[in-house]
Design an enzyme around this catalytic site. Structure first.
Site, PDB file in Angstrom:
ATOM      1  CB  THR A 248      52.752 -36.611  62.028  1.00  0.00           C
ATOM      2  OG1 THR A 248      53.540 -37.885  62.217  1.00  0.00           O
ATOM      3  CG2 THR A 248      52.955 -35.638  63.100  1.00  0.00           C
ATOM      4  CG  ASP A 249      53.815 -42.210  62.510  1.00  0.00           C
ATOM      5  OD1 ASP A 249      53.731 -40.962  62.087  1.00  0.00           O
ATOM      6  OD2 ASP A 249      53.772 -42.860  61.599  1.00  0.00           O
ATOM      7  CD  GLU A 250      57.757 -37.014  62.193  1.00  0.00           C
ATOM      8  OE1 GLU A 250      58.392 -36.398  62.640  1.00  0.00           O
ATOM      9  OE2 GLU A 250      58.132 -37.993  61.415  1.00  0.00           O
TER      10      GLU A 250
ATOM     11  CE1 TYR B  29      55.354 -31.764  60.895  1.00  0.00           C
ATOM     12  CE2 TYR B  29      56.036 -33.908  61.597  1.00  0.00           C
ATOM     13  CZ  TYR B  29      55.128 -33.807  61.017  1.00  0.00           C
ATOM     14  OH  TYR B  29      53.408 -33.579  60.210  1.00  0.00           O
TER      15      TYR B  29
ATOM     16  CE  LYS C 169      50.723 -32.232  61.713  1.00  0.00           C
ATOM     17  NZ  LYS C 169      49.612 -31.627  61.150  1.00  0.00           N
TER      18      LYS C 169
ATOM     19  CG  LEU D 298      64.382 -42.142  51.624  1.00  0.00           C
ATOM     20  CD1 LEU D 298      64.876 -41.941  51.670  1.00  0.00           C
ATOM     21  CD2 LEU D 298      62.971 -43.018  52.611  1.00  0.00           C
TER      22      LEU D 298
HETATM   23  P1  NAD Z   1      53.061 -31.135  52.610  1.00  0.00           P
HETATM   24  O1  NAD Z   1      53.890 -29.824  53.394  1.00  0.00           O
HETATM   25  O2  NAD Z   1      53.167 -31.207  51.300  1.00  0.00           O
HETATM   26  O3  NAD Z   1      51.871 -29.572  52.887  1.00  0.00           O
HETATM   27  C1  NAD Z   1      51.738 -28.898  53.786  1.00  0.00           C
HETATM   28  C2  NAD Z   1      50.494 -27.694  52.808  1.00  0.00           C
HETATM   29  O4  NAD Z   1      50.628 -26.306  53.576  1.00  0.00           O
HETATM   30  C3  NAD Z   1      51.410 -26.815  51.931  1.00  0.00           C
HETATM   31  O5  NAD Z   1      50.280 -26.802  50.227  1.00  0.00           O
HETATM   32  C4  NAD Z   1      51.418 -25.225  52.227  1.00  0.00           C
HETATM   33  O6  NAD Z   1      51.404 -24.532  51.007  1.00  0.00           O
HETATM   34  C5  NAD Z   1      50.247 -25.376  53.458  1.00  0.00           C
HETATM   35  N1  NAD Z   1      50.720 -24.479  54.277  1.00  0.00           N
HETATM   36  C6  NAD Z   1      51.728 -24.387  55.094  1.00  0.00           C
HETATM   37  N2  NAD Z   1      52.080 -23.302  55.620  1.00  0.00           N
HETATM   38  C7  NAD Z   1      50.952 -22.581  56.051  1.00  0.00           C
HETATM   39  C8  NAD Z   1      49.559 -21.928  56.448  1.00  0.00           C
HETATM   40  N3  NAD Z   1      50.614 -20.510  57.269  1.00  0.00           N
HETATM   41  N4  NAD Z   1      48.361 -20.900  55.962  1.00  0.00           N
HETATM   42  C9  NAD Z   1      47.628 -21.749  54.914  1.00  0.00           C
HETATM   43  N5  NAD Z   1      48.687 -22.548  54.761  1.00  0.00           N
HETATM   44  C10 NAD Z   1      49.536 -23.269  54.744  1.00  0.00           C
HETATM   45  O7  NAD Z   1      52.534 -31.634  54.111  1.00  0.00           O
HETATM   46  P2  NAD Z   1      52.147 -32.892  53.982  1.00  0.00           P
HETATM   47  O8  NAD Z   1      53.154 -33.783  53.882  1.00  0.00           O
HETATM   48  O9  NAD Z   1      51.260 -33.147  52.289  1.00  0.00           O
HETATM   49  O10 NAD Z   1      50.791 -32.903  54.841  1.00  0.00           O
HETATM   50  C11 NAD Z   1      49.855 -32.635  55.589  1.00  0.00           C
HETATM   51  C12 NAD Z   1      49.538 -32.819  56.798  1.00  0.00           C
HETATM   52  O11 NAD Z   1      49.404 -33.887  57.019  1.00  0.00           O
HETATM   53  C13 NAD Z   1      50.926 -31.788  57.489  1.00  0.00           C
HETATM   54  O12 NAD Z   1      49.119 -31.346  59.024  1.00  0.00           O
HETATM   55  C14 NAD Z   1      51.396 -33.145  58.991  1.00  0.00           C
HETATM   56  O13 NAD Z   1      51.921 -32.382  59.600  1.00  0.00           O
HETATM   57  C15 NAD Z   1      50.459 -34.800  57.993  1.00  0.00           C
HETATM   58  N6  NAD Z   1      51.128 -35.485  58.084  1.00  0.00           N
HETATM   59  C16 NAD Z   1      52.152 -35.790  57.127  1.00  0.00           C
HETATM   60  C17 NAD Z   1      52.075 -37.199  57.128  1.00  0.00           C
HETATM   61  C18 NAD Z   1      53.061 -37.765  55.390  1.00  0.00           C
HETATM   62  O14 NAD Z   1      54.002 -38.867  55.320  1.00  0.00           O
HETATM   63  N7  NAD Z   1      53.234 -36.663  54.499  1.00  0.00           N
HETATM   64  C19 NAD Z   1      52.025 -38.140  57.818  1.00  0.00           C
HETATM   65  C20 NAD Z   1      50.979 -38.031  58.650  1.00  0.00           C
HETATM   66  C21 NAD Z   1      50.276 -36.873  59.025  1.00  0.00           C
HETATM   67  O1  DAU Z   2      55.205 -40.149  60.489  1.00  0.00           O
HETATM   68  C1  DAU Z   2      55.072 -39.409  59.462  1.00  0.00           C
HETATM   69  C2  DAU Z   2      55.799 -37.978  59.414  1.00  0.00           C
HETATM   70  O2  DAU Z   2      56.706 -38.435  57.428  1.00  0.00           O
HETATM   71  C3  DAU Z   2      55.167 -36.868  58.961  1.00  0.00           C
HETATM   72  O3  DAU Z   2      54.477 -36.299  59.613  1.00  0.00           O
HETATM   73  C4  DAU Z   2      56.328 -35.421  58.485  1.00  0.00           C
HETATM   74  O4  DAU Z   2      55.354 -34.673  57.358  1.00  0.00           O
HETATM   75  C5  DAU Z   2      56.319 -36.664  57.046  1.00  0.00           C
HETATM   76  O5  DAU Z   2      57.949 -36.064  56.401  1.00  0.00           O
HETATM   77  C6  DAU Z   2      57.139 -37.668  57.441  1.00  0.00           C
HETATM   78  O6  DAU Z   2      58.818 -37.754  58.205  1.00  0.00           O
HETATM   79  P1  DAU Z   2      59.886 -38.288  58.503  1.00  0.00           P
HETATM   80  O7  DAU Z   2      61.010 -37.862  58.962  1.00  0.00           O
HETATM   81  O8  DAU Z   2      59.985 -40.116  58.424  1.00  0.00           O
HETATM   82  O9  DAU Z   2      60.162 -38.876  56.217  1.00  0.00           O
HETATM   83  P2  DAU Z   2      61.429 -38.282  55.710  1.00  0.00           P
HETATM   84  O10 DAU Z   2      60.566 -38.425  54.366  1.00  0.00           O
HETATM   85  O11 DAU Z   2      61.829 -37.007  55.796  1.00  0.00           O
HETATM   86  O12 DAU Z   2      62.076 -39.500  55.974  1.00  0.00           O
HETATM   87  C7  DAU Z   2      62.395 -40.371  55.699  1.00  0.00           C
HETATM   88  C8  DAU Z   2      63.309 -41.196  56.753  1.00  0.00           C
HETATM   89  O13 DAU Z   2      64.524 -41.250  55.774  1.00  0.00           O
HETATM   90  C9  DAU Z   2      63.800 -40.645  57.908  1.00  0.00           C
HETATM   91  O14 DAU Z   2      64.404 -42.190  58.605  1.00  0.00           O
HETATM   92  C10 DAU Z   2      65.078 -39.772  57.721  1.00  0.00           C
HETATM   93  C11 DAU Z   2      65.284 -40.637  56.320  1.00  0.00           C
HETATM   94  N1  DAU Z   2      65.899 -39.815  55.785  1.00  0.00           N
HETATM   95  C12 DAU Z   2      65.102 -38.556  54.650  1.00  0.00           C
HETATM   96  C13 DAU Z   2      66.025 -37.870  53.975  1.00  0.00           C
HETATM   97  C14 DAU Z   2      65.327 -36.436  53.462  1.00  0.00           C
HETATM   98  C15 DAU Z   2      66.954 -39.545  54.213  1.00  0.00           C
HETATM   99  O15 DAU Z   2      68.069 -40.833  54.854  1.00  0.00           O
HETATM  100  N2  DAU Z   2      67.838 -39.319  53.291  1.00  0.00           N
HETATM  101  C16 DAU Z   2      67.173 -38.089  52.861  1.00  0.00           C
HETATM  102  O16 DAU Z   2      68.184 -37.401  52.339  1.00  0.00           O
END
Ligand code: NAD
Ligand code: DAU
Length: 364
Positions: free
Chosen positions: A152-154, A178, A182, A218
């Site tokens: 992730t970019d975080e 988190y 990562k 979100l």
């Molecule tokens: P998600 O939470 O939707 O899915 C995560 C999956 O991992 C789920 O199916 C869960 O059952 C599985 N899992 C969790 N713990 C496990 C374990 N111990 N063993 C096996 N499986 C397990 O997540 P996502 O949003 O699809 O993100 C996927 C990956 O991409 C993550 O590594 C996250 O850090 C990364 N990522 C997400 C975003 C985003 O915006 N969502 C952006 C950049 C990177």
């Molecule tokens: O940047 C990549 C990341 O993006 C991934 O690594 C994470 O797995 C993914 O969850 C996401 O993280 P964020 O914290 O940015 O996503 P989230 O959807 O939780 O929140 C997006 C923005 O909206 C953040 O600034 C917090 C704000 N927010 C979020 C929720 C859930 C609100 O204002 N209200 C809300 O209820």
């Protein structure tokens, strides 16, 4: 290495035939949001590959996300925990794994603030368990092997409200539990490359959105709340900035990097698509109201400012020029188009959301 989690009952579903596939690819976290798009892309695009989806099915894993491909002959689902080293090791042997695309993780920042231990366990120890299994299985011959970590970019921390971007060499500076977990897993990936010569790649992507995203995040949370006339909890003043990418564009980038990326490298993936939360929320409101034939602005009254997230990173913005210049990847969807597609998907698949809200999805 001993089991680093409790014993996990391994359950497989699908077609575990160890035929003469060109590659046997282990995708972890394939029942989650991004993972399900990656699994679908690989299963459909590469019938010559065996795709093994390993997922623990935590609250975020949902096999309904993969209903359309679950009976494909080149697909196998394994319910297991990445922390369970013995099971992972036996899977590497049974399926003769030669590539790993690692997405399994605890992914929600708010949950990490409440429960950091689970994040360290899965994201750090789980990644280490996979790395160790890959090392022991591959160490006599690393050729044609790859361990690809989806990050992730975080991990880079937070940017000011200026024109700066995260680049691949930006120093890691994670703030939330988190992002700290990562960052740690990324460091382990690079350590296995530098110490043992394992071919590894790390990609750091910005915020994804699109179908099948768990409704704690979100965009799906707000779409669902607007449809149901519920309050929209905006953290702080809604001034934080995120860089949004349609999930299928991320999956395409993963496919390209898995096949053409250089071992030992890092690639940033992002949409050059920054939005202040409050502006993004207004686009979502406008789109949902339009598609539900409500007068424009009807749902703006649902906006509710609430206490800010602890340690809320101000701004993320990814510079993905390296990926464009070296491998030719670019996002394909304009943001308004992607949001409209996502809202339409939610309106047409309300049962998916209802099953999550009722909890029924866990038992699929
Ligand atoms: P998600 O939470 O939707 O899915 C995560 C999956 O991992 C789920 O199916 C869960 O059952 C599985 N899992 C969790 N713990 C496990 C374990 N111990 N063993 C096996 N499986 C397990 O997540 P996502 O949003 O699809 O993100 C996927 C990956 O991409 C993550 O590594 C996250 O850090 C990364 N990522 C997400 C975003 C985003 O915006 N969502 C952006 C950049 C990177
Ligand atoms: O940047 C990549 C990341 O993006 C991934 O690594 C994470 O797995 C993914 O969850 C996401 O993280 P964020 O914290 O940015 O996503 P989230 O959807 O939780 O929140 C997006 C923005 O909206 C953040 O600034 C917090 C704000 N927010 C979020 C929720 C859930 C609100 O204002 N209200 C809300 O209820």
């Amino acid at each position: 290495m001993d089991n680093i989690c409790c014993n996990w009952q391994i359950e497989t579903k699908g077609n575990p035939k160890n035929m003469n596939y060109k590659k046997n690819i282990l995708i972890t976290g394939g029942a989650g949001f991004i993972g399900s798009h990656v699994v679908r892309l690989f299963v459909n695009k590469y019938p010559e590959y065996h795709i093994i989806n390993l997922d623990k099915l935590t609250y975020a894993g949902n096999l309904e996300n993969l209903k359309d491909i679950e009976n494909q002959p080149n697909y196998t689902f394994v319910k297991a925990d990445i922390c369970d080293f013995d099971t992972i090791m036996s899977m590497f042997r049974q399926y003769n794994i030669d590539g790993v695309i690692h997405l399994a993780a605890e992914s929600h920042v708010d949950r990490s603030i409440k429960d950091p231990f689970t994040f360290a366990q899965t994201n750090v120890m789980g990644t280490l368990s996979l790395l160790q299994a890959a090392k022991l299985s591959w160490e006599n011959d690393f050729s044609n092997k790859l361990f690809y970590n989806i990050s992730t970019d975080e991990v880079y921390g937070a940017l000011l409200m200026d024109d700066s971007f995260f680049v691949e060499t930006t120093k890691y500076d994670p703030h939330s539990p988190y992002s700290a977990s990562k960052a740690s897993s990324d460091h382990f990936i690079r350590a296995f490359h530098d110490t043992y010569g394992m071919p590894t790649i790390v990609t750091n992507c910005s915020n994804n959105y699109g179908p099948y995203q768990f409704p704690e995040k979100l965009i799906p949370l707000f779409i669902n709340n607007i449809v149901n006339n519920k309050p929209l909890p905006v953290y702080g003043k809604g001034e934080n900035v995120r860089d949004w990418l349609y999930v299928e564009d991320h999956a395409r980038a993963i496919d390209l990097i898995f096949h053409k990326g250089k071992a030992g490298e890092t690639y940033n993936i992002g949409g050059f698509n920054e939005w202040k939360n409050i502006d993004l929320i207004k686009v979502i409101i406008k789109t949902v109201d339009k598609l539900l034939n409500r007068p424009e602005g009807t749902s703006e009254k649902l906006i509710t400012y609430v206490t800010d997230r602890a340690g809320h990173d101000l701004r993320y913005a990814i510079d993905s020029s390296k990926l464009k210049e070296e491998l030719g990847w670019e996002p394909s969807l304009q943001f308004e188009e992607g949001i409209e597609k996502t809202v339409k998907w939610h309106l047409e698949n309300q049962e998916w959301m209802e099953n999550i809200i009722s909890g029924n999805y866990i038992f699929n």
